[in-house]
Design a protein around this motif. Sequence first.
Motif, PDB file in Angstrom:
ATOM      1  N   ALA A  45      82.850  17.142 -42.580  1.00 50.29           N
ATOM      2  CA  ALA A  45      84.248  16.773 -42.804  1.00 50.29           C
ATOM      3  C   ALA A  45      84.743  17.324 -44.141  1.00 50.29           C
ATOM      4  O   ALA A  45      85.857  17.832 -44.241  1.00 50.29           O
ATOM      5  N   THR A  46      83.900  17.243 -45.166  1.00 48.81           N
ATOM      6  CA  THR A  46      84.273  17.770 -46.485  1.00 48.81           C
ATOM      7  C   THR A  46      84.469  19.270 -46.424  1.00 48.81           C
ATOM      8  O   THR A  46      85.437  19.812 -46.980  1.00 48.81           O
ATOM      9  N   ALA A  47      83.558  19.968 -45.749  1.00 51.86           N
ATOM     10  CA  ALA A  47      83.667  21.423 -45.631  1.00 51.86           C
ATOM     11  C   ALA A  47      84.929  21.828 -44.870  1.00 51.86           C
ATOM     12  O   ALA A  47      85.499  22.893 -45.121  1.00 51.86           O
ATOM     13  N   MET A  48      85.383  20.984 -43.963  1.00 50.61           N
ATOM     14  CA  MET A  48      86.603  21.290 -43.218  1.00 50.61           C
ATOM     15  C   MET A  48      87.849  21.060 -44.065  1.00 50.61           C
ATOM     16  O   MET A  48      88.840  21.783 -43.946  1.00 50.61           O
ATOM     17  N   VAL A  49      87.819  20.061 -44.931  1.00 48.64           N
ATOM     18  CA  VAL A  49      89.009  19.666 -45.673  1.00 48.64           C
ATOM     19  C   VAL A  49      89.198  20.473 -46.961  1.00 48.64           C
ATOM     20  O   VAL A  49      90.333  20.754 -47.349  1.00 48.64           O
ATOM     21  N   LEU A  50      88.120  20.825 -47.628  1.00 49.03           N
ATOM     22  CA  LEU A  50      88.235  21.466 -48.937  1.00 49.03           C
ATOM     23  C   LEU A  50      89.047  22.763 -48.951  1.00 49.03           C
ATOM     24  O   LEU A  50      89.861  22.948 -49.855  1.00 49.03           O
ATOM     25  N   PRO A  51      88.878  23.681 -48.000  1.00 47.67           N
ATOM     26  CA  PRO A  51      89.711  24.895 -48.042  1.00 47.67           C
ATOM     27  C   PRO A  51      91.215  24.596 -47.952  1.00 47.67           C
ATOM     28  O   PRO A  51      92.017  25.187 -48.672  1.00 47.67           O
ATOM     29  N   LEU A  52      91.576  23.659 -47.096  1.00 51.15           N
ATOM     30  CA  LEU A  52      92.993  23.303 -46.984  1.00 51.15           C
ATOM     31  C   LEU A  52      93.483  22.625 -48.253  1.00 51.15           C
ATOM     32  O   LEU A  52      94.584  22.902 -48.733  1.00 51.15           O
ATOM     33  N   ALA A  53      92.675  21.754 -48.820  1.00 52.59           N
ATOM     34  CA  ALA A  53      93.059  21.074 -50.059  1.00 52.59           C
ATOM     35  C   ALA A  53      93.244  22.085 -51.182  1.00 52.59           C
ATOM     36  O   ALA A  53      94.214  22.009 -51.946  1.00 52.59           O
ATOM     37  N   ALA A  54      92.339  23.053 -51.287  1.00 56.83           N
ATOM     38  CA  ALA A  54      92.460  24.081 -52.325  1.00 56.83           C
ATOM     39  C   ALA A  54      93.717  24.912 -52.124  1.00 56.83           C
ATOM     40  O   ALA A  54      94.436  25.222 -53.085  1.00 56.83           O
ATOM     41  N   LEU A  55      94.015  25.256 -50.889  1.00 59.16           N
ATOM     42  CA  LEU A  55      95.224  26.019 -50.602  1.00 59.16           C
ATOM     43  C   LEU A  55      96.476  25.240 -50.999  1.00 59.16           C
ATOM     44  O   LEU A  55      97.400  25.788 -51.616  1.00 59.16           O
ATOM     45  N   LEU A  56      96.516  23.955 -50.670  1.00 58.60           N
ATOM     46  CA  LEU A  56      97.680  23.145 -51.022  1.00 58.60           C
ATOM     47  C   LEU A  56      97.832  23.007 -52.536  1.00 58.60           C
ATOM     48  O   LEU A  56      98.952  23.024 -53.054  1.00 58.60           O
ATOM     49  N   VAL A  57      96.720  22.895 -53.248  1.00 55.02           N
ATOM     50  CA  VAL A  57      96.787  22.795 -54.707  1.00 55.02           C
ATOM     51  C   VAL A  57      97.366  24.078 -55.284  1.00 55.02           C
ATOM     52  O   VAL A  57      98.228  24.047 -56.163  1.00 55.02           O
ATOM     53  N   VAL A  58      96.918  25.219 -54.775  1.00 58.07           N
ATOM     54  CA  VAL A  58      97.411  26.504 -55.289  1.00 58.07           C
ATOM     55  C   VAL A  58      98.873  26.709 -54.926  1.00 58.07           C
ATOM     56  O   VAL A  58      99.690  27.091 -55.771  1.00 58.07           O
ATOM     57  N   VAL A  59      99.237  26.449 -53.681  1.00 57.50           N
ATOM     58  CA  VAL A  59     100.602  26.710 -53.213  1.00 57.50           C
ATOM     59  C   VAL A  59     101.618  25.812 -53.906  1.00 57.50           C
ATOM     60  O   VAL A  59     102.677  26.260 -54.328  1.00 57.50           O
ATOM     61  N   PHE A  60     101.283  24.534 -54.035  1.00 57.46           N
ATOM     62  CA  PHE A  60     102.252  23.598 -54.579  1.00 57.46           C
ATOM     63  C   PHE A  60     102.029  23.275 -56.053  1.00 57.46           C
ATOM     64  O   PHE A  60     102.725  22.439 -56.623  1.00 57.46           O
ATOM     65  N   GLY A  61     101.070  23.919 -56.680  1.00 54.91           N
ATOM     66  CA  GLY A  61     100.830  23.682 -58.104  1.00 54.91           C
ATOM     67  C   GLY A  61     100.435  22.258 -58.386  1.00 54.91           C
ATOM     68  O   GLY A  61     100.861  21.664 -59.371  1.00 54.91           O
ATOM     69  N   GLY A  62      99.597  21.706 -57.541  1.00 52.55           N
ATOM     70  CA  GLY A  62      99.256  20.298 -57.646  1.00 52.55           C
ATOM     71  C   GLY A  62      98.159  19.965 -58.629  1.00 52.55           C
ATOM     72  O   GLY A  62      97.814  18.805 -58.797  1.00 52.55           O
ATOM     73  N   TRP A  63      97.562  20.956 -59.268  1.00 51.18           N
ATOM     74  CA  TRP A  63      96.444  20.664 -60.165  1.00 51.18           C
ATOM     75  C   TRP A  63      96.865  19.748 -61.304  1.00 51.18           C
ATOM     76  O   TRP A  63      96.155  18.829 -61.666  1.00 51.18           O
ATOM     77  N   ASP A  64      98.045  19.998 -61.877  1.00 48.56           N
ATOM     78  CA  ASP A  64      98.538  19.131 -62.953  1.00 48.56           C
ATOM     79  C   ASP A  64      98.720  17.693 -62.470  1.00 48.56           C
ATOM     80  O   ASP A  64      98.406  16.741 -63.191  1.00 48.56           O
ATOM     81  N   ALA A  65      99.206  17.524 -61.265  1.00 44.83           N
ATOM     82  CA  ALA A  65      99.394  16.180 -60.712  1.00 44.83           C
ATOM     83  C   ALA A  65      98.049  15.483 -60.515  1.00 44.83           C
ATOM     84  O   ALA A  65      97.916  14.286 -60.790  1.00 44.83           O
ATOM     85  N   VAL A  66      97.043  16.226 -60.067  1.00 48.56           N
ATOM     86  CA  VAL A  66      95.719  15.636 -59.869  1.00 48.56           C
ATOM     87  C   VAL A  66      95.139  15.185 -61.211  1.00 48.56           C
ATOM     88  O   VAL A  66      94.602  14.083 -61.336  1.00 48.56           O
TER      89      VAL A  66
END
Length: 68
Positions: free
Chosen positions: A34-55
């Motif tokens: 489940a983690t391996a399935m979710v991590l690529p999408l989570a990384a993509l969303l962080v990059v696309v939406f600039g969410g690292w600062d929010a995290v």
Amino acid sequence: MADTAPRTMIRAGRRAQASFGSRPSSGTRHPLVATAMVLPLAALLVVVFGGWDAVVTQASSVGVMLGR
């Protein structure tokens, strides 16, 4: 006609599930899979939406609330 539409959708869903393979009989998935399935999408969303600062902001807020 409206009576047959839900049944048709259910049958189509079952066919799609059968074509992609079935899950284990327990219906659960290993946490690492489940983690391996979710991590690529989570990384993509962080990059696309600039969410690292929010995290980072949320993590520091939780740390302050926990007293660390």
